[in-house]
Design an enzyme around this catalytic site. Structure first.
Site, PDB file in Angstrom:
ATOM      1  N   LYS A  94       0.871  -1.189   0.000  1.00  0.00           N
ATOM      2  CA  LYS A  94       0.000   0.000   0.000  1.00  0.00           C
ATOM      3  C   LYS A  94       0.899   1.226   0.000  1.00  0.00           C
ATOM      4  O   LYS A  94       1.459   1.617   1.018  1.00  0.00           O
ATOM      5  CB  LYS A  94      -0.866  -0.025   1.268  1.00  0.00           C
ATOM      6  CG  LYS A  94      -2.194   0.666   1.162  1.00  0.00           C
ATOM      7  CD  LYS A  94      -2.163   2.123   0.785  1.00  0.00           C
ATOM      8  CE  LYS A  94      -1.871   3.061   1.924  1.00  0.00           C
ATOM      9  NZ  LYS A  94      -1.676   4.470   1.483  1.00  0.00           N
ATOM     10  N   GLU A 143       9.430   1.977  10.918  1.00  0.00           N
ATOM     11  CA  GLU A 143      10.512   2.898  10.536  1.00  0.00           C
ATOM     12  C   GLU A 143       9.883   4.279  10.469  1.00  0.00           C
ATOM     13  O   GLU A 143       9.140   4.578   9.529  1.00  0.00           O
ATOM     14  CB  GLU A 143      11.115   2.500   9.174  1.00  0.00           C
ATOM     15  CG  GLU A 143      11.659   1.072   9.096  1.00  0.00           C
ATOM     16  CD  GLU A 143      12.984   0.891   9.833  1.00  0.00           C
ATOM     17  OE1 GLU A 143      13.457   1.846  10.485  1.00  0.00           O
ATOM     18  OE2 GLU A 143      13.536  -0.214   9.749  1.00  0.00           O
ATOM     19  N   CYS A 190      14.094  10.944   5.942  1.00  0.00           N
ATOM     20  CA  CYS A 190      13.936  10.690   7.375  1.00  0.00           C
ATOM     21  C   CYS A 190      15.245  10.851   8.134  1.00  0.00           C
ATOM     22  O   CYS A 190      15.244  11.230   9.292  1.00  0.00           O
ATOM     23  CB  CYS A 190      13.389   9.290   7.582  1.00  0.00           C
ATOM     24  SG  CYS A 190      14.399   8.020   6.799  1.00  0.00           S
ATOM     25  N   GLU A 220       9.555  17.040  13.670  1.00  0.00           N
ATOM     26  CA  GLU A 220      10.046  16.739  12.322  1.00  0.00           C
ATOM     27  C   GLU A 220       9.315  17.622  11.311  1.00  0.00           C
ATOM     28  O   GLU A 220       8.092  17.670  11.308  1.00  0.00           O
ATOM     29  CB  GLU A 220       9.801  15.260  11.992  1.00  0.00           C
ATOM     30  CG  GLU A 220      10.399  14.877  10.659  1.00  0.00           C
ATOM     31  CD  GLU A 220      10.060  13.447  10.246  1.00  0.00           C
ATOM     32  OE1 GLU A 220       8.893  13.054  10.369  1.00  0.00           O
ATOM     33  OE2 GLU A 220      10.986  12.749   9.790  1.00  0.00           O
TER      34      GLU A 220
HETATM   35  P1  NAD Z   1       2.568   9.172   6.600  1.00  0.00           P
HETATM   36  O1  NAD Z   1       2.751   8.616   7.953  1.00  0.00           O
HETATM   37  O2  NAD Z   1       1.635  10.298   6.418  1.00  0.00           O
HETATM   38  O3  NAD Z   1       2.044   8.015   5.598  1.00  0.00           O
HETATM   39  C1  NAD Z   1       2.751   6.811   5.447  1.00  0.00           C
HETATM   40  C2  NAD Z   1       1.807   5.758   4.906  1.00  0.00           C
HETATM   41  O4  NAD Z   1       0.811   5.454   5.890  1.00  0.00           O
HETATM   42  C3  NAD Z   1       1.055   6.171   3.649  1.00  0.00           C
HETATM   43  O5  NAD Z   1       0.987   5.074   2.767  1.00  0.00           O
HETATM   44  C4  NAD Z   1      -0.311   6.529   4.197  1.00  0.00           C
HETATM   45  O6  NAD Z   1      -1.349   6.449   3.243  1.00  0.00           O
HETATM   46  C5  NAD Z   1      -0.478   5.465   5.267  1.00  0.00           C
HETATM   47  N1  NAD Z   1      -1.477   5.751   6.293  1.00  0.00           N
HETATM   48  C6  NAD Z   1      -1.966   6.964   6.667  1.00  0.00           C
HETATM   49  N2  NAD Z   1      -2.873   6.810   7.669  1.00  0.00           N
HETATM   50  C7  NAD Z   1      -2.945   5.473   7.919  1.00  0.00           C
HETATM   51  C8  NAD Z   1      -3.685   4.682   8.855  1.00  0.00           C
HETATM   52  N3  NAD Z   1      -4.519   5.239   9.724  1.00  0.00           N
HETATM   53  N4  NAD Z   1      -3.480   3.360   8.857  1.00  0.00           N
HETATM   54  C9  NAD Z   1      -2.602   2.772   8.005  1.00  0.00           C
HETATM   55  N5  NAD Z   1      -1.896   3.465   7.086  1.00  0.00           N
HETATM   56  C10 NAD Z   1      -2.055   4.807   7.061  1.00  0.00           C
HETATM   57  O7  NAD Z   1       4.029   9.522   6.046  1.00  0.00           O
HETATM   58  P2  NAD Z   1       4.451  10.301   4.742  1.00  0.00           P
HETATM   59  O8  NAD Z   1       4.042  11.730   4.880  1.00  0.00           O
HETATM   60  O9  NAD Z   1       4.055   9.553   3.529  1.00  0.00           O
HETATM   61  O10 NAD Z   1       6.051  10.196   4.829  1.00  0.00           O
HETATM   62  C11 NAD Z   1       6.823  11.040   5.629  1.00  0.00           C
HETATM   63  C12 NAD Z   1       7.184  10.369   6.932  1.00  0.00           C
HETATM   64  O11 NAD Z   1       7.838   9.130   6.692  1.00  0.00           O
HETATM   65  C13 NAD Z   1       8.177  11.185   7.751  1.00  0.00           C
HETATM   66  O12 NAD Z   1       7.769  11.185   9.082  1.00  0.00           O
HETATM   67  C14 NAD Z   1       9.481  10.430   7.588  1.00  0.00           C
HETATM   68  O13 NAD Z   1      10.416  10.596   8.624  1.00  0.00           O
HETATM   69  C15 NAD Z   1       9.002   9.023   7.498  1.00  0.00           C
HETATM   70  N6  NAD Z   1      10.002   8.163   6.881  1.00  0.00           N
HETATM   71  C16 NAD Z   1      10.718   7.331   7.694  1.00  0.00           C
HETATM   72  C17 NAD Z   1      11.706   6.527   7.150  1.00  0.00           C
HETATM   73  C18 NAD Z   1      12.501   5.593   8.021  1.00  0.00           C
HETATM   74  O14 NAD Z   1      13.101   4.677   7.466  1.00  0.00           O
HETATM   75  N7  NAD Z   1      12.541   5.772   9.323  1.00  0.00           N
HETATM   76  C19 NAD Z   1      11.953   6.560   5.779  1.00  0.00           C
HETATM   77  C20 NAD Z   1      11.196   7.409   4.985  1.00  0.00           C
HETATM   78  C21 NAD Z   1      10.219   8.217   5.544  1.00  0.00           C
END
Ligand code: NAD
Length: 485
Positions: free
Chosen positions: A183, A257, A291, A390
């Protein structure tokens, strides 16, 4: 303008079927035009995809294949991806806004590497002999620790490196014998659809499934599905904690992550030129949407003014613009929402009294696209919002420190613990400080990333470890089998 590419299908049990809710537009971050249409699946389809993965896990050949057979199929998927990947670069730039060198290497090229690496992982899944010592010595009893797949893994991924992130999940999940439902993030899911098409074409049906939608309900449906055994999630800490709560009800396995607010520590004895270029890199790479960015810049007081002045001067020379143009270093942010988020934090930084030394505005020469000038805050404190939360954009908060102990204390005074960067002419000190940091990774003097290393966060930056052979712990259950004659 040409017609947007139309992706209106999801992959359930080996069949590409029409998304039940039609399509939604994917807006190009550089053009603000609709660059593609993405499939809008229903919640029922998300559940059906999880169920198809369950059926493939329980009764398909995948789990019972030898690890080397699975490895061979993953290698085939990697080769197939390699043969098609050049054709995916334009699409990646269109939907993510990544500048071309990043699109070619970290967005697309890294996918093939990840699939190849995880094909090797399948070969590391051997049993471990663990007979009870006393009894085995007398030939009475023996024992084995075996690794088995967890089951159905929901791979829920963020927007910044959509395909790379997805490959980093399906690679180890499949290598370990799990089946998966992917997803992707709503804003840029098309590359992931292509990746799933390619990988699925070499796998037994139902082993890999793909669903997609514009809202959170599809990910939530997977998290709640009784067919899902594990959620491998990369994304924000806020969404991660929501998923953990749901997963906890059925004790589902999770790999989390999450976000970061990592420190870059610059000691006065460092090679300041190299440290400056390192700080620039983490500030501007993929427009700060990474991240592991070292967005809290801790600089020893004796060189603070000089270092931050040089950084501000360099910031003003950064070439911002069309991600396809040669020489452009900073492309757009992924969406209007992401730019509003960055602008919101820039306003907070100013209101809290930090000095905006450069950037933070929309570039005057770019009338279209979600651009923002990389921002540097100086004379900041670690208790300011811009040092605690962040931002996920090109914003750095520079904080002075007096000595090593204070640098460590400030670095560790964070809810996050993903990464750390240290610049010092004294490697022994670098390692000493690295050991004191409460983070999953530390890089000293620009050491290159190591794909064989464990990757993950302390504190609210995550739970569990990915990366190299360490991913096996996340994607397998361990079973002990003891026997006696
Ligand atoms: P996000 O948390 O908004 O979304 C991530 C995913 O979760 C998307 O596919 C989204 O549709 C899904 N999602 C949203 N609500 C959900 C729910 N209630 N249940 C299940 N899935 C749900 O993150 P983003 O804005 O896409 O990405 C940015 C974030 O990702 C930043 O916080 C960044 O630090 C983090 N990130 C972390 C790493 C790591 O390896 N630690 C790597 C890349 C990005």
């Amino acid at each position: 303008m040409s017609e947007p590419l139309r992706y209106d299908k999801v992959l359930i049990g080996g069949q590409w079927v029409a998304a039940a809710r039609g399509t939604y537009p994917i807006i190009g971050p550089a053009s603000e035009d609709t660059v593609a249409l993405a499939p809008e699946a229903s919640v029922e389809q998300a559940r059906a995809a999880a169920h198809a993965a369950r059926v493939a896990f329980e009764s398909g050949p995948w789990r019972s294949m030898s690890a080397s057979e699975r490895g061979a199929l993953l290698r085939k998927a990697a080769e197939k991806f390699r043969s098609e990947m050049n054709g995916l670069v334009d699409l990646t730039i269109d939907e993510t806004g990544a500048v071309k060198p990043i699109a070619v290497s970290q967005q697309v090229g890294a996918v093939a590497l990840r699939l190849e690496k995880n094909a090797e992982l399948a070969g590391l899944l051997g049993d471990e002999a663990l007979p009870p010592r006393e009894l085995a010595a007398r030939g009475i009893s023996s024992g084995l620790v075996v690794r088995e797949p967890v089951g159905v893994v929901a791979c829920i991924t963020p927007f910044n490196f959509p395909m790379t992130n997805c490959a980093g999940k399906i690679g180890p999940a499949l290598a370990c014998g799990n089946t998966a439902v992917v997803k992707p993030a709503p804003v840029d899911p098309i590359g992931v659809a292509e990746l799933c098409r390619i990988v699925d074409s070499v796998l037994p049906p139902g082993v890999l499934n793909f669903v997609c939608g514009s809202g959170p309900d599809i990910g939530a449906a997977l998290t709640e599905s009784p067919d899902v055994d594990m959620i491998s999630f990369t994304g924000s800490t806020a969404v991660g904690s929501r998923i953990q709560e749901t997963a906890g009800k059925r004790m589902k396995r999770t790999l989390m992550e999450l976000g970061g607010k990592s420190a870059t520590i610059v000691f006065a004895d460092a090679d300041l030129k190299r440290a400056l270029s390192g700080a620039m890199q983490v500030w501007t790479f993929h427009t700060g949407q990474i991240c592991i960015a070292g967005t809290r810049l801790l600089v020893e007081a004796s060189v603070y003014d000089e270092f931050t002045a040089q950084l501000a001067a360099a910031g003003k020379t950064l070439v911002i613009g069309d991600p396809r143009e040669a020489g452009v270093v900073v492309g757009p942010l992924v969406s209007a929402t992401q730019r509003q988020r960055v602008e919101h934090y820039v306003a907070i930084g100013v209101a809290e009294g930090a000095t905006l030394a450069c950037g933070g505005k929309r570039p005057a020469h770019l009338k279209q696209g979600y651009y923002i000038e990389p921002a540097l805050f100086t004379h900041a404190r670690n208790d300011m919002t811009i040092a605690r939360e962040e931002i996920f954009g090109p914003v750095i908060t520079a904080i002075p420190f007096r000595d090593e102990a204070e640098a460590i204390a400030i670095a560790n005074d964070s809810d996050f613990g993903l990464y750390g960067y240290i610049w010092s002419g004294d490697t022994a000190r670098g390692i000493r400080v690295a050991r004191a940091l409460r983070t999953g990774t530390v890089q000293i003097n620009g050491a290159p990333p190591n794909p064989d290393a464990p990757f993950g966060g302390y504190k609210q930056s995550g739970v569990g470890r990915d990366g190299g052979r360490y991913a096996i712990d996340a994607y397998t259950e361990m079973k002990y089998i003891g026997w006696t004659a």
